[in-house]
Design a protein around this motif. Structure first.
Motif, PDB file in Angstrom:
ATOM      1  N   ARG A  98      39.575  42.862  43.354  1.00 41.20           N
ATOM      2  CA  ARG A  98      39.433  42.282  42.020  1.00 41.20           C
ATOM      3  C   ARG A  98      40.538  42.842  41.133  1.00 41.20           C
ATOM      4  NH1 ARG A  98      34.274  43.475  43.985  1.00 41.20           N
ATOM      5  NH2 ARG A  98      32.920  41.637  44.123  1.00 41.20           N
ATOM      6  N   ALA A  99      40.424  42.628  39.838  1.00 45.10           N
ATOM      7  CA  ALA A  99      41.401  43.225  38.929  1.00 45.10           C
ATOM      8  C   ALA A  99      41.263  44.751  38.966  1.00 45.10           C
ATOM      9  CB  ALA A  99      41.179  42.720  37.502  1.00 45.10           C
TER      10      ALA A  99
ATOM     11  N   ASP B   7      41.320  47.326  37.112  1.00 48.05           N
ATOM     12  CA  ASP B   7      41.299  47.559  35.671  1.00 48.05           C
ATOM     13  C   ASP B   7      40.032  48.339  35.327  1.00 48.05           C
ATOM     14  OD1 ASP B   7      41.199  47.436  32.914  1.00 48.05           O
ATOM     15  OD2 ASP B   7      41.541  45.270  32.787  1.00 48.05           O
TER      16      ASP B   7
ATOM     17  N   GLY C 282      38.469  47.232  32.060  1.00 48.89           N
ATOM     18  CA  GLY C 282      37.844  45.928  32.229  1.00 48.89           C
ATOM     19  C   GLY C 282      36.523  46.015  32.965  1.00 48.89           C
TER      20      GLY C 282
ATOM     21  N   LYS D 203      33.919  38.141  35.384  1.00 50.62           N
ATOM     22  CA  LYS D 203      34.744  38.917  34.459  1.00 50.62           C
ATOM     23  C   LYS D 203      35.609  39.928  35.184  1.00 50.62           C
ATOM     24  CE  LYS D 203      31.489  38.527  30.601  1.00 50.62           C
ATOM     25  NZ  LYS D 203      30.476  39.244  29.779  1.00 50.62           N
TER      26      LYS D 203
ATOM     27  N   ASP E 254      37.404  39.513  37.692  1.00 51.35           N
ATOM     28  CA  ASP E 254      38.616  38.908  38.209  1.00 51.35           C
ATOM     29  C   ASP E 254      39.704  38.783  37.152  1.00 51.35           C
ATOM     30  OD1 ASP E 254      37.551  38.599  40.769  1.00 51.35           O
ATOM     31  OD2 ASP E 254      36.591  36.698  40.211  1.00 51.35           O
ATOM     32  N   THR E 255      39.344  39.128  35.909  1.00 53.73           N
ATOM     33  CA  THR E 255      40.294  39.012  34.789  1.00 53.73           C
ATOM     34  C   THR E 255      40.450  40.355  34.120  1.00 53.73           C
ATOM     35  OG1 THR E 255      39.565  36.729  34.423  1.00 53.73           O
ATOM     36  CG2 THR E 255      40.824  37.797  32.650  1.00 53.73           C
TER      37      THR E 255
ATOM     38  N   CYS F  83      40.867  43.268  31.419  1.00 57.28           N
ATOM     39  CA  CYS F  83      40.465  43.334  30.023  1.00 57.28           C
ATOM     40  C   CYS F  83      41.694  43.276  29.135  1.00 57.28           C
ATOM     41  CB  CYS F  83      39.690  44.642  29.775  1.00 57.28           C
ATOM     42  SG  CYS F  83      38.949  44.761  28.154  1.00 57.28           S
ATOM     43  N   PRO F  84      41.711  42.431  28.078  1.00 57.82           N
ATOM     44  CA  PRO F  84      42.894  42.333  27.217  1.00 57.82           C
ATOM     45  C   PRO F  84      43.139  43.597  26.419  1.00 57.82           C
ATOM     46  CG  PRO F  84      41.050  41.078  26.303  1.00 57.82           C
ATOM     47  CD  PRO F  84      40.623  41.542  27.660  1.00 57.82           C
TER      48      PRO F  84
END
Length: 224
Positions: free
Chosen positions: A102-103, A105, A108, A218, A220-221, A223-224
């Motif tokens: 996954r990401a 992060d 995240g 979430k 997979d993306t 965190c901004p």
């Protein structure tokens, strides 16, 4: 008959729910073993929902002065954070996922867990939120002040996660007075029961698992 929510979730993850209390040390040992096995590719990921007998756990940032009354066993948890309490009436979610798929992060991942708990509380009509500079999940207590209703504490080793979250369904809130929860002493601790809501562990688990697909998406993306 309504389908078991676990049957609707991806089978690449083991979704385990306990009905009996699991001693904290036993759970910690199981997490250590499972974390290593996931990293080695010999076990599935795991989301484990359970309850502990009364225990105080110390994170890597725990300060001795914040252990006020060690009336229960104190265990070094290895997770991030400070002291917290676990006990009957509190639902624990241990989340062991492989972030290599996954990401990658950390922020995240924590943000996604917070959102998962917040969305689940919302399904019971409880508005909850993150608070800048304060770890955990917060809501409005019966006296109108902010109070913590959930705790977050994670560890990531070889990009495989451990630990997770706790949510206060109906614990004995006086047990929290033996520590400074998560190092924050200017705010109180609350529960769904204190807010007038009788939510069983089974009801909580069902609502949480219903929100699981959104939580996984979430991850997979970043965190901004």
């Amino acid at each position: 008959m309504q389908a078991d929510p676990i049957s609707l979730l991806p089978d690449t993850i083991e979704w385990r729910r306990e009905t009996a209390q699991v001693p904290y040390r036993a759970a910690l040992e199981e997490m250590e073993r499972r974390n290593a096995a996931i990293a080695e590719g010999t076990a599935r990921e795991l989301v484990w929902l359970l309850e502990h007998p009364p225990v105080y756990t110390a994170g890597t940032s725990a300060a001795a002065a914040e252990l006020l009354d060690p009336r229960f066993e104190v265990v070094e948890a290895g997770r991030g954070g400070r002291y917290t309490y676990h006990g009957p009436g509190q639902r624990i979610g241990y989340v062991l996922l492989d972030l290599r798929t996954r990401a990658r992060d950390v922020r995240g991942f924590v943000h996604a867990i917070e959102g998962w708990v917040i969305d689940t509380l919302g399904s019971f009509g409880v508005e909850a939120w993150r608070a800048e500079g304060r770890i955990g999940i917060w809501t409005r207590d019966i006296d109108g002040t902010e109070a913590k209703i959930g705790a977050i504490g994670v560890r990531i080793r070889r990009w495989v996660t451990m630990h997770g979250f706790s949510v206060n369904l109906s614990p004995d809130l006086s047990h929290f007075t033996g520590i400074v929860p998560c190092g924050i002493d200017e705010f109180g601790v609350t529960s769904l029961a204190r807010l007038g809501l009788a939510v069983s562990a089974e009801e909580w688990d069902t609502a949480l698992l219903a929100q699981a697909p959104a939580f996984l998406a979430k991850l997979d993306t970043p965190c901004p």
